[in-house]
Design a protein around this motif. Structure first.
Motif, short mmCIF file in Angstrom:
data_model
loop_
_atom_site.label_atom_id
_atom_site.label_comp_id
_atom_site.label_asym_id
_atom_site.label_seq_id
_atom_site.Cartn_x
_atom_site.Cartn_y
_atom_site.Cartn_z
N CYS A 1 79.76 52.44 62.35
CA CYS A 1 79.32 52.31 61.04
C CYS A 1 79.88 53.38 59.98
CB CYS A 1 77.88 52.32 60.88
SG CYS A 1 77.17 51.86 58.93
N LYS A 2 80.62 53.44 58.99
CA LYS A 2 80.91 54.58 58.12
C LYS A 2 79.88 54.77 56.89
CE LYS A 2 84.73 54.35 56.07
NZ LYS A 2 85.73 53.13 55.72
N LEU A 3 79.72 55.91 56.89
CA LEU A 3 78.80 56.23 55.67
C LEU A 3 79.41 56.75 54.53
CD1 LEU A 3 75.80 56.74 55.01
CD2 LEU A 3 76.24 58.90 55.68
N GLU A 4 79.12 55.58 53.22
CA GLU A 4 79.74 56.23 52.17
C GLU A 4 78.28 56.54 51.05
OE1 GLU A 4 81.98 53.15 50.40
OE2 GLU A 4 82.75 52.82 52.28
N ILE A 5 78.65 57.88 50.50
CA ILE A 5 77.29 58.47 49.73
C ILE A 5 77.95 58.48 48.38
CG2 ILE A 5 76.07 60.36 49.30
CD1 ILE A 5 76.13 61.31 52.26
N VAL A 6 77.18 57.56 47.44
CA VAL A 6 77.43 57.93 45.93
C VAL A 6 76.26 58.75 45.46
CG1 VAL A 6 77.15 56.40 43.95
CG2 VAL A 6 78.01 55.28 45.86
N THR A 7 76.78 59.48 44.54
CA THR A 7 75.82 60.40 43.86
C THR A 7 75.43 59.91 42.54
OG1 THR A 7 76.98 62.31 44.89
CG2 THR A 7 75.54 62.83 43.32
N LEU A 8 74.05 60.00 42.41
CA LEU A 8 73.52 59.63 41.05
C LEU A 8 73.09 60.75 40.17
CD1 LEU A 8 70.88 56.59 42.11
CD2 LEU A 8 73.33 56.40 41.55
N LYS A 9 73.65 60.86 38.95
CA LYS A 9 73.24 61.80 38.17
C LYS A 9 71.80 62.01 37.68
CE LYS A 9 75.50 63.94 34.16
NZ LYS A 9 75.47 65.16 35.03
N ALA A 10 71.43 63.26 37.91
CA ALA A 10 70.35 63.68 37.54
C ALA A 10 69.90 63.91 36.21
CB ALA A 10 69.80 64.97 38.37
N VAL A 11 68.91 63.34 35.29
CA VAL A 11 68.90 63.33 33.98
C VAL A 11 67.31 63.91 33.61
CG1 VAL A 11 68.87 62.36 31.81
CG2 VAL A 11 70.32 61.78 33.42
N ILE B 1 75.79 43.06 52.39
CA ILE B 1 74.47 42.74 51.96
C ILE B 1 73.90 43.61 51.13
CG2 ILE B 1 72.16 42.29 53.05
CD1 ILE B 1 73.59 41.67 55.87
N GLU B 2 73.30 43.23 49.80
CA GLU B 2 72.58 44.24 49.06
C GLU B 2 71.31 44.52 49.26
OE1 GLU B 2 74.26 45.60 46.47
OE2 GLU B 2 76.10 44.55 46.63
N ILE B 3 71.03 45.73 49.43
CA ILE B 3 69.53 46.33 49.60
C ILE B 3 68.77 46.76 48.77
CG2 ILE B 3 68.22 47.64 51.42
CD1 ILE B 3 70.47 47.19 53.43
N LYS B 4 69.39 48.05 47.88
CA LYS B 4 68.77 48.40 46.77
C LYS B 4 67.46 48.78 47.00
CE LYS B 4 71.17 49.27 43.10
NZ LYS B 4 71.18 50.68 42.67
N LYS B 5 67.17 49.50 48.03
CA LYS B 5 65.61 49.94 48.29
C LYS B 5 65.69 51.65 48.59
CE LYS B 5 62.99 46.12 50.18
NZ LYS B 5 62.83 45.66 51.60
N SER C 1 79.97 49.27 57.32
CA SER C 1 79.76 50.55 56.58
C SER C 1 78.51 50.46 55.87
CB SER C 1 80.69 50.79 55.57
OG SER C 1 80.97 49.45 54.72
N ALA C 2 77.90 51.56 55.31
CA ALA C 2 76.91 51.55 54.60
C ALA C 2 76.81 52.46 53.48
CB ALA C 2 75.48 52.00 55.41
N THR C 3 76.30 52.15 52.12
CA THR C 3 76.47 53.08 50.98
C THR C 3 74.96 53.26 50.70
OG1 THR C 3 78.27 51.57 50.28
CG2 THR C 3 77.24 52.93 48.67
N LEU C 4 74.93 54.69 50.55
CA LEU C 4 73.58 55.29 50.10
C LEU C 4 73.96 56.03 48.90
CD1 LEU C 4 72.31 54.78 53.05
CD2 LEU C 4 71.97 57.43 53.06
N GLU C 5 72.62 55.80 47.87
CA GLU C 5 72.70 56.38 46.86
C GLU C 5 71.80 57.73 46.85
OE1 GLU C 5 72.85 52.46 44.14
OE2 GLU C 5 70.87 53.44 44.30
N LEU C 6 72.37 58.90 46.63
CA LEU C 6 71.62 60.29 46.58
C LEU C 6 71.74 60.86 45.34
CD1 LEU C 6 72.63 61.90 50.03
CD2 LEU C 6 70.64 60.46 49.71
N ILE D 1 69.23 52.96 49.86
CA ILE D 1 70.39 52.20 50.45
C ILE D 1 70.83 51.30 49.58
CG2 ILE D 1 70.88 50.74 52.44
CD1 ILE D 1 68.31 51.93 53.76
N ARG D 2 71.93 51.20 49.00
CA ARG D 2 72.57 50.48 48.30
C ARG D 2 72.99 48.94 48.87
NH1 ARG D 2 77.37 52.07 43.87
NH2 ARG D 2 75.70 53.10 43.02
N ASN D 3 73.79 49.02 49.69
CA ASN D 3 74.20 47.85 50.43
C ASN D 3 74.90 48.21 51.61
OD1 ASN D 3 77.02 48.83 50.25
ND2 ASN D 3 76.94 47.48 48.19
#
Ligand SMILES: Nc1nc2c(ncn2[C@@H]2O[C@H](COP(=O)(O)OP(=O)(O)O)[C@@H](O)[C@H]2O)c(=O)[nH]1
Ligand SMILES: [Mg+2]
Ligand SMILES: [Zn+2]
Lengths: 114, 226
Positions: A61-71, B8-12, A28-33, A108-110
């Protein structure tokens, strides 16, 4: 609008890290949008699912999306507020002299690998 | 233990690889003395018309080439060649809404060994996507045309924040639109206090000399500080 480019970049970057770490598979992969990033989630997911199948190491690979707040920050009254709720005009003092602090990230978080 | 699940942390940023490639391209161009100008705008803002004017005024002092990436770029590439005589090549974005450093590098490879002073890249006509991708350009500029409205800098903050020069084109039609030039300049400065703003009419030629002067200066600075 440029989800396709972002998908290519993301998959390339993840694949590279996975290989450097001698992974057999990316689970899996976690993305921050950011809330106001230029990526449309549903469209992104469709393209991701279509592209990821072509990459052996990532095909499950499963995709997880984390939403980051807009300020947004107001230069006139120096307060911050939610961009999505109030847009470009400061809700406190009605100023237009505002700018985005966070919210357009595409990170890409992790990744989880075996 | 080989089959253990690891995180694995990427943070990029997803764009990190492109940004690295863009920096490398900038370095390589600097060593060669080639100034790469990335030109962005909405479709119809006047990219091709402005380029034609500027190139004709500068082509005797600088060796210029154009790379076209806009959607109807075959037409534009031919037009530029016909109207200015400088070399113009077409880039293939592969259906993408932007150019990245890799695509730009491939285009530049087609000009290798020709000692070009100034390469102008007419980017895809859109104010969102090209702003996200560093092409490796020495400087970024954009054209905003009067009919699009003075509040564009508020609507496309990222684009305006990355541009070193904002050209406001079609000022010959100012009398017919409620376009507030002063307010527009103020909005641009809000997004980017360092931006230079030059109002022009690519049709009448008004202001075009100022753009040439800006460009001439930038190329000189780029070549001087090797
Ligand atoms: N009135 C007026 N029309 C212009 C000016 N510059 C370009 N145009 C017209 O706007 C249209 C689009 O111009 P073009 O250069 O092809 O735009 P591009 O799509 O950004 O390359 C053409 O019909 C041009 O003749 C200008 O300064 N004033
Ligand atoms: Mg054009
Ligand atoms: Zn305020």
């Amino acid at each position: 609008m440029h989800e396709l480019g972002v998908v290519f970049y993301a998959i390339d970057a993840i694949e590279k890290v996975a290989k450097e770490n001698n992974a057999k598979k990316v689970i899996s992969a976690t993305l921050e949008l950011g809330e106001v990033s230029t990526v449309v989630h549903e469209y992104f997911l469709d393209l991701w699912n279509w592209e990821v199948k072509k990459h052996n190491i990532m095909k499950d690979c499963k995709l997880e999306i984390v939403t980051l707040k807009a300020v947004t920050f107001c230069e006139d009254c120096e307060k911050t507020y939610s961009t999505v709720e109030f847009g470009r005009i400061c809700p406190y003092c009605k100023s237009k002299r505002t700018y985005l602090l966070t919210g357009k990230e595409i990170n890409i978080r992790n990744i989880k690998v075996v | 233990m080989d089959n253990e699940v690891r995180v694995i942390e990427i943070k990029k940023s997803v764009f990190a690889a492109n940004e690295k490639e863009a920096d490398e391209l900038r370095d390589a161009n600097k060593k060669k003395g080639t100034f790469l100008l990335n030109l962005m705008a909405s479709p119809g803002a006047g990219k091709t018309t402005t380029l034609t004017q500027v190139i004709n005024k500068l082509k005797n002092e600088l060796k210029i080439a154009v790379m076209e990436a806009d959607i109807d770029s075959d037409v534009d590439a031919i037009k530029i060649k016909e109207k200015t005589g400088v070399e113009s090549i077409q880039l293939h974005t592969g259906g993408m809404c932007h150019l990245d450093a890799e695509m730009t590098k491939q285009g530049l490879a087609g000009l290798e060994g020709k000692d070009i002073d100034l390469v102008i890249l007419e980017n895809v006509g859109n104010l969102v996507c090209p702003a996200e991708f560093d092409t490796g350009a020495s400087k970024n500029i954009m054209i905003l045309s009067v009919p699009e409205g003075h509040d564009k800098p508020l609507k496309y903050p990222l684009m305006f924040s990355i541009c070193d020069l904002v050209i406001i084109n079609k000022i010959d039609v100012l009398p017919y639109f409620d376009f507030d030039l002063k307010l527009c300049e103020e909005y641009v400065k809000m997004r980017n206090p360092n931006a230079t703003i030059i109002p022009i009419s690519a049709k009448t030629g008004e202001g075009v000399d100022k753009v040439c002067e800006w460009l001439r200066n930038q190329v000189k600075l780029w070549k001087g500080s090797k």
